[in-house]
Write an enzyme that holds these catalytic residues in place. Sequence first.
Site, short mmCIF file in Angstrom:
data_model
loop_
_atom_site.label_atom_id
_atom_site.label_comp_id
_atom_site.label_asym_id
_atom_site.label_seq_id
_atom_site.Cartn_x
_atom_site.Cartn_y
_atom_site.Cartn_z
N ARG A 1 0.38 13.25 -64.64
CA ARG A 1 0.39 11.78 -65.13
C ARG A 1 -0.41 12.01 -66.61
O ARG A 1 -0.49 10.52 -67.25
CB ARG A 1 -0.71 11.70 -64.00
N ASP B 1 -2.45 8.84 -51.98
CA ASP B 1 -3.18 10.39 -51.93
C ASP B 1 -3.08 10.49 -50.75
O ASP B 1 -2.82 11.55 -49.90
CB ASP B 1 -3.89 10.79 -53.22
N ARG C 1 -0.48 9.98 -47.94
CA ARG C 1 0.54 10.90 -47.95
C ARG C 1 -0.63 12.32 -47.02
O ARG C 1 0.16 12.95 -46.83
CB ARG C 1 0.35 11.80 -49.08
N HIS D 1 -6.47 11.31 -59.46
CA HIS D 1 -5.32 10.80 -58.51
C HIS D 1 -4.13 11.94 -60.07
O HIS D 1 -3.87 11.25 -60.36
CB HIS D 1 -4.93 9.43 -58.44
N1 LIG Z 1 -1.36 4.59 -59.35
C1 LIG Z 1 -0.74 5.04 -58.30
O1 LIG Z 1 -0.71 5.52 -57.81
C2 LIG Z 1 0.55 5.15 -59.03
C3 LIG Z 1 1.87 5.09 -58.10
C4 LIG Z 1 3.08 5.28 -59.08
C5 LIG Z 1 3.04 5.24 -60.09
N2 LIG Z 1 1.99 4.14 -60.86
C6 LIG Z 1 1.98 3.94 -62.23
O2 LIG Z 1 2.21 2.94 -62.68
C7 LIG Z 1 2.75 2.36 -64.00
C8 LIG Z 1 4.56 1.55 -63.74
O3 LIG Z 1 5.33 2.35 -63.41
P1 LIG Z 1 6.95 1.73 -63.10
O4 LIG Z 1 7.86 3.10 -61.80
O5 LIG Z 1 6.44 0.43 -62.25
O6 LIG Z 1 7.09 1.67 -64.71
P2 LIG Z 1 8.37 1.12 -64.90
O7 LIG Z 1 8.72 1.02 -66.10
O8 LIG Z 1 9.25 0.47 -64.28
O9 LIG Z 1 7.30 -0.90 -65.05
C9 LIG Z 1 6.24 -1.22 -66.27
C10 LIG Z 1 6.66 -2.26 -66.33
O10 LIG Z 1 5.31 -2.96 -67.44
C11 LIG Z 1 5.65 -3.70 -68.61
N3 LIG Z 1 5.02 -3.66 -69.51
C12 LIG Z 1 5.16 -2.64 -70.47
N4 LIG Z 1 4.28 -3.07 -71.38
C13 LIG Z 1 4.06 -4.03 -71.28
C14 LIG Z 1 2.44 -4.55 -72.14
N5 LIG Z 1 1.88 -4.32 -73.35
N6 LIG Z 1 2.38 -6.10 -71.66
C15 LIG Z 1 2.66 -6.48 -70.35
N7 LIG Z 1 3.88 -5.28 -69.66
C16 LIG Z 1 4.27 -4.76 -70.71
C17 LIG Z 1 7.28 -3.31 -68.63
O11 LIG Z 1 7.96 -4.18 -69.06
C18 LIG Z 1 7.72 -2.99 -67.33
O12 LIG Z 1 8.26 -4.14 -67.09
C19 LIG Z 1 3.37 3.80 -64.48
O13 LIG Z 1 2.26 4.31 -65.22
C20 LIG Z 1 3.22 4.81 -63.37
O14 LIG Z 1 2.53 5.99 -63.70
C21 LIG Z 1 1.16 5.29 -60.42
#
Ligand SMILES: NC(=O)c1ccc[n+]([C@@H]2O[C@H](COP(=O)([O-])OP(=O)(O)OC[C@H]3O[C@@H](n4cnc5c(N)ncnc54)[C@H](O)[C@@H]3O)[C@@H](O)[C@H]2O)c1
Length: 315
Positions: free
Chosen positions: A91, A151, A154, A178
Amino acid sequence: MPVNDKRKIAVVGVGAVGSATAYAVMMSGLVSELVLVDINRERAEGEAMDLAHGASFIKPIRIYAGEYEDCRDADIVVFCAGVNQKPGETRLDLVQRNYAVLKDVLVRLMPLEENGVFLMVTNPVDILTYAALRLTNLPPNRVIGSGTVLDSSRFRYLLSQYCQVEPRNIHAYVVGEHGDTEVPLWSLANIAGMPVQEFCCWRGVPCLNPDEITRRVREAAYEVIARKGATCYAIGLAVKRICESILRDENSILTVSGLVDGEYGITGVCLSLPSIVNRTGRARVLAVPLAPQEEEALHHSARTLKSITSQLDLP
Ligand SMILES: NC(=O)c1ccc[n+]([C@@H]2O[C@H](COP(=O)([O-])OP(=O)(O)OC[C@H]3O[C@@H](n4cnc5c(N)ncnc54)[C@H](O)[C@@H]3O)[C@@H](O)[C@H]2O)c1
């Protein structure tokens, strides 16, 4: 829901995580309005259409693709925009790319309406929560991260499998980052007030191996990403749960991420600790008693996060 009782959530970034979050929020009946924003406007429109076509099966809700102006009067803005981990990435590897996305979005998004909560989900979630706090100047209770809520779930799931008891009867928290330095709190984990090892004896299952379960909690996301490319459903539910506690003023205890202000001697960093979550956001942090090795691991987590945060050009 009466027409004048508007509750609104905005989801910024509707990829895998944002769309699963939107779906969980929509299903919950928590809000009367759900706005989706994405740099890819067609993606936001497609997701809004797809969700809205289920309108006849759920409580009344207005779902639409919008602009940043449409987010400002939301009760909660959920930030899921940016890149996700590819197999082999941590991450923390995402920090510069997603910090750039955050800065780009906040310029267009701010200011939020009074009492609006900014909920960070994008990774590395603790560092970006801290960055959002500094960039927005909002009060710390209103800038929170989903942190280790997922987490902790999980952890509870794995304990439930092992101990053969349902996850909602397990009290167990993961604190800290995280990410790879997160800290499952074994010293506090209990089932009906019994320490988990004691419960195992009583239940007649072999004593569990904490190191093995800790490893599986830490590596859970990597395991999912290796198989399907992204995690989305459990985080969608975790975010819905946080939103629920905020909008319903529940005072639930959740391990959201937020500014640490002296707990365990730690300051100047966002990470997760058990916290009371209500309409004001992250209302209070519980400095629960930790075993010495857990406290040391929490300090290690804080140092790791601080060293990465110091590389950002924060104001
Ligand atoms: N906090 C958590 O527990 C947790 C869990 C899973 C994923 N995540 C994180 O969530 C984030 C998103 O993951 P994902 O799988 O949905 O990715 P993804 O690539 O499927 O989706 C990301 C989206 O963000 C959009 N985007 C990119 N730049 C942008 C901007 N400047 N303005 C507006 N929209 C924009 C993209 O068009 C896309 O639709 C990642 O950083 C991932 O690591 C966090």
